[in-house]
Motif scaffolding. Structure first.
Motif, PDB file in Angstrom:
ATOM      1  N   ALA A 133       0.831  -1.210   0.000  1.00  0.00           N
ATOM      2  CA  ALA A 133       0.000   0.000   0.000  1.00  0.00           C
ATOM      3  C   ALA A 133       0.868   1.263   0.000  1.00  0.00           C
ATOM      4  O   ALA A 133       0.525   2.259  -0.650  1.00  0.00           O
ATOM      5  N   THR A 134       2.003   1.236   0.699  1.00  0.00           N
ATOM      6  CA  THR A 134       2.914   2.384   0.707  1.00  0.00           C
ATOM      7  C   THR A 134       3.439   2.649  -0.702  1.00  0.00           C
ATOM      8  O   THR A 134       3.538   3.807  -1.122  1.00  0.00           O
ATOM      9  N   HIS A 135       3.767   1.604  -1.427  1.00  0.00           N
ATOM     10  CA  HIS A 135       4.225   1.713  -2.815  1.00  0.00           C
ATOM     11  C   HIS A 135       3.185   2.461  -3.649  1.00  0.00           C
ATOM     12  O   HIS A 135       3.526   3.376  -4.405  1.00  0.00           O
ATOM     13  N   ARG A 136       1.928   2.086  -3.499  1.00  0.00           N
ATOM     14  CA  ARG A 136       0.853   2.732  -4.272  1.00  0.00           C
ATOM     15  C   ARG A 136       0.719   4.206  -3.907  1.00  0.00           C
ATOM     16  O   ARG A 136       0.669   5.073  -4.777  1.00  0.00           O
ATOM     17  N   VAL A 137       0.672   4.494  -2.612  1.00  0.00           N
ATOM     18  CA  VAL A 137       0.504   5.887  -2.173  1.00  0.00           C
ATOM     19  C   VAL A 137       1.674   6.737  -2.645  1.00  0.00           C
ATOM     20  O   VAL A 137       1.479   7.835  -3.175  1.00  0.00           O
ATOM     21  N   LEU A 138       2.881   6.228  -2.470  1.00  0.00           N
ATOM     22  CA  LEU A 138       4.053   6.981  -2.911  1.00  0.00           C
ATOM     23  C   LEU A 138       4.053   7.168  -4.428  1.00  0.00           C
ATOM     24  O   LEU A 138       4.448   8.222  -4.921  1.00  0.00           O
ATOM     25  N   GLY A 139       3.606   6.163  -5.161  1.00  0.00           N
ATOM     26  CA  GLY A 139       3.517   6.284  -6.617  1.00  0.00           C
ATOM     27  C   GLY A 139       2.565   7.395  -7.030  1.00  0.00           C
ATOM     28  O   GLY A 139       2.867   8.188  -7.937  1.00  0.00           O
ATOM     29  N   TYR A 140       1.420   7.479  -6.352  1.00  0.00           N
ATOM     30  CA  TYR A 140       0.470   8.548  -6.663  1.00  0.00           C
ATOM     31  C   TYR A 140       1.032   9.915  -6.270  1.00  0.00           C
ATOM     32  O   TYR A 140       0.828  10.907  -6.971  1.00  0.00           O
ATOM     33  N   ILE A 141       1.766   9.973  -5.151  1.00  0.00           N
ATOM     34  CA  ILE A 141       2.391  11.235  -4.739  1.00  0.00           C
ATOM     35  C   ILE A 141       3.424  11.662  -5.793  1.00  0.00           C
ATOM     36  O   ILE A 141       3.469  12.834  -6.189  1.00  0.00           O
ATOM     37  N   ALA A 142       4.250  10.716  -6.247  1.00  0.00           N
ATOM     38  CA  ALA A 142       5.253  11.039  -7.272  1.00  0.00           C
ATOM     39  C   ALA A 142       4.582  11.553  -8.545  1.00  0.00           C
ATOM     40  O   ALA A 142       5.011  12.564  -9.111  1.00  0.00           O
ATOM     41  N   ALA A 143       3.519  10.875  -8.981  1.00  0.00           N
ATOM     42  CA  ALA A 143       2.809  11.322 -10.188  1.00  0.00           C
ATOM     43  C   ALA A 143       2.211  12.714  -9.969  1.00  0.00           C
ATOM     44  O   ALA A 143       2.272  13.565 -10.865  1.00  0.00           O
TER      45      ALA A 143
ATOM     46  N   ILE B 296       6.975   8.270 -15.130  1.00  0.00           N
ATOM     47  CA  ILE B 296       6.383   8.311 -13.787  1.00  0.00           C
ATOM     48  C   ILE B 296       4.870   8.486 -13.881  1.00  0.00           C
ATOM     49  O   ILE B 296       4.112   7.808 -13.168  1.00  0.00           O
ATOM     50  N   LEU B 297       4.414   9.354 -14.778  1.00  0.00           N
ATOM     51  CA  LEU B 297       2.964   9.522 -14.971  1.00  0.00           C
ATOM     52  C   LEU B 297       2.328   8.237 -15.494  1.00  0.00           C
ATOM     53  O   LEU B 297       1.259   7.825 -15.019  1.00  0.00           O
ATOM     54  N   ALA B 298       2.978   7.598 -16.459  1.00  0.00           N
ATOM     55  CA  ALA B 298       2.451   6.351 -17.016  1.00  0.00           C
ATOM     56  C   ALA B 298       2.421   5.242 -15.961  1.00  0.00           C
ATOM     57  O   ALA B 298       1.484   4.435 -15.923  1.00  0.00           O
ATOM     58  N   LEU B 299       3.426   5.204 -15.091  1.00  0.00           N
ATOM     59  CA  LEU B 299       3.422   4.215 -14.004  1.00  0.00           C
ATOM     60  C   LEU B 299       2.273   4.474 -13.041  1.00  0.00           C
ATOM     61  O   LEU B 299       1.629   3.530 -12.571  1.00  0.00           O
ATOM     62  N   GLY B 300       2.007   5.742 -12.752  1.00  0.00           N
ATOM     63  CA  GLY B 300       0.867   6.071 -11.888  1.00  0.00           C
ATOM     64  C   GLY B 300      -0.446   5.610 -12.493  1.00  0.00           C
ATOM     65  O   GLY B 300      -1.292   5.018 -11.813  1.00  0.00           O
ATOM     66  N   VAL B 301      -0.600   5.843 -13.790  1.00  0.00           N
ATOM     67  CA  VAL B 301      -1.839   5.427 -14.475  1.00  0.00           C
ATOM     68  C   VAL B 301      -1.936   3.908 -14.538  1.00  0.00           C
ATOM     69  O   VAL B 301      -2.990   3.331 -14.241  1.00  0.00           O
ATOM     70  N   SER B 302      -0.845   3.234 -14.899  1.00  0.00           N
ATOM     71  CA  SER B 302      -0.902   1.767 -15.006  1.00  0.00           C
ATOM     72  C   SER B 302      -1.114   1.134 -13.635  1.00  0.00           C
ATOM     73  O   SER B 302      -1.831   0.134 -13.511  1.00  0.00           O
ATOM     74  N   GLY B 303      -0.532   1.716 -12.586  1.00  0.00           N
ATOM     75  CA  GLY B 303      -0.777   1.215 -11.235  1.00  0.00           C
ATOM     76  C   GLY B 303      -2.227   1.386 -10.834  1.00  0.00           C
ATOM     77  O   GLY B 303      -2.831   0.493 -10.218  1.00  0.00           O
ATOM     78  N   TRP B 304      -2.815   2.506 -11.193  1.00  0.00           N
ATOM     79  CA  TRP B 304      -4.231   2.751 -10.911  1.00  0.00           C
ATOM     80  C   TRP B 304      -5.108   1.779 -11.690  1.00  0.00           C
ATOM     81  O   TRP B 304      -6.066   1.220 -11.139  1.00  0.00           O
TER      82      TRP B 304
END
Length: 185
Positions: free
Chosen positions: A34-44, A106-114
């Protein structure tokens, strides 16, 4: 004061750079929880704000100061081939191209993670596969980015990593300074 130096990177540019760098390092090498996801969204989100700052921010943070046009890229690559890299107060054209690539990844990773979390794609493999491919591409680009910053710091005798910490860069490269006037002999 910083004689012969120019305040290039404002506090927001430096904070977003190092915060995103830390998040990327954590997410590439840490657990995927879950931390990975939250941090990914923060980075995006930080990348999104940095992109806005590229239009409204300080002089050297703006895209107009460093956008890598084809002509700028050609001139810069030619200067590298001659062994005399052109000095830029903001990103050089290849550095600007890398910044854009990193941000898009980084934006694409945020979208693909979502997308991986959406019910519509439950049981589908492609969102996870896309996310993995994008993360490998990001690892490669980060590695090239770090290597280039180190190489160019040595080649140009300007500490680019230090500049991203302090915000200051050399105003005129040492090899471009005007010769000293000599008095009567």
């Amino acid at each position: 004061m910083h004689e012969g130096r120019v305040k290039t990177w404002d506090l927001w540019v430096r904070l977003t750079h190092w915060t995103v760098a830390g998040i990327v390092a954590w997410n590439l090498f840490g657990p995927t929880d879950a931390t990975h996801r939250v941090l990914g969204y923060i980075a995006a989100g930080l990348v999104g704000v940095r992109i806005v700052w590229g239009f409204v921010g300080t002089r050297y943070a703006r895209f107009s100061a460093w956008w890598p046009t084809p002509a700028h890229l050609i001139d810069y690559v030619r200067s590298l081939a001659r062994g005399k890299p052109m000095h830029h107060l903001s990103h050089n054209p290849l550095g600007g191209l890398m910044a854009i690539a990193l941000w898009l990844l980084i934006l694409a990773l945020g979208v693909s993670g979502w997308l991986m979390r959406l019910d519509a794609f439950w049981g589908e493999d492609w969102p996870q596969e896309l996310h993995t491919i994008l993360s490998i591409m990001l690892e490669l680009c980060v590695s090239v980015h770090i290597a280039a910053a180190l190489l160019m710091s040595v080649w140009t005798r300007e500490n680019l990593i230090g500049a991203m910490l302090t915000g200051f860069r050399r105003s005129v490269p040492e090899n471009k300074k005007a010769p000293q006037k000599r008095g009567p002999s």
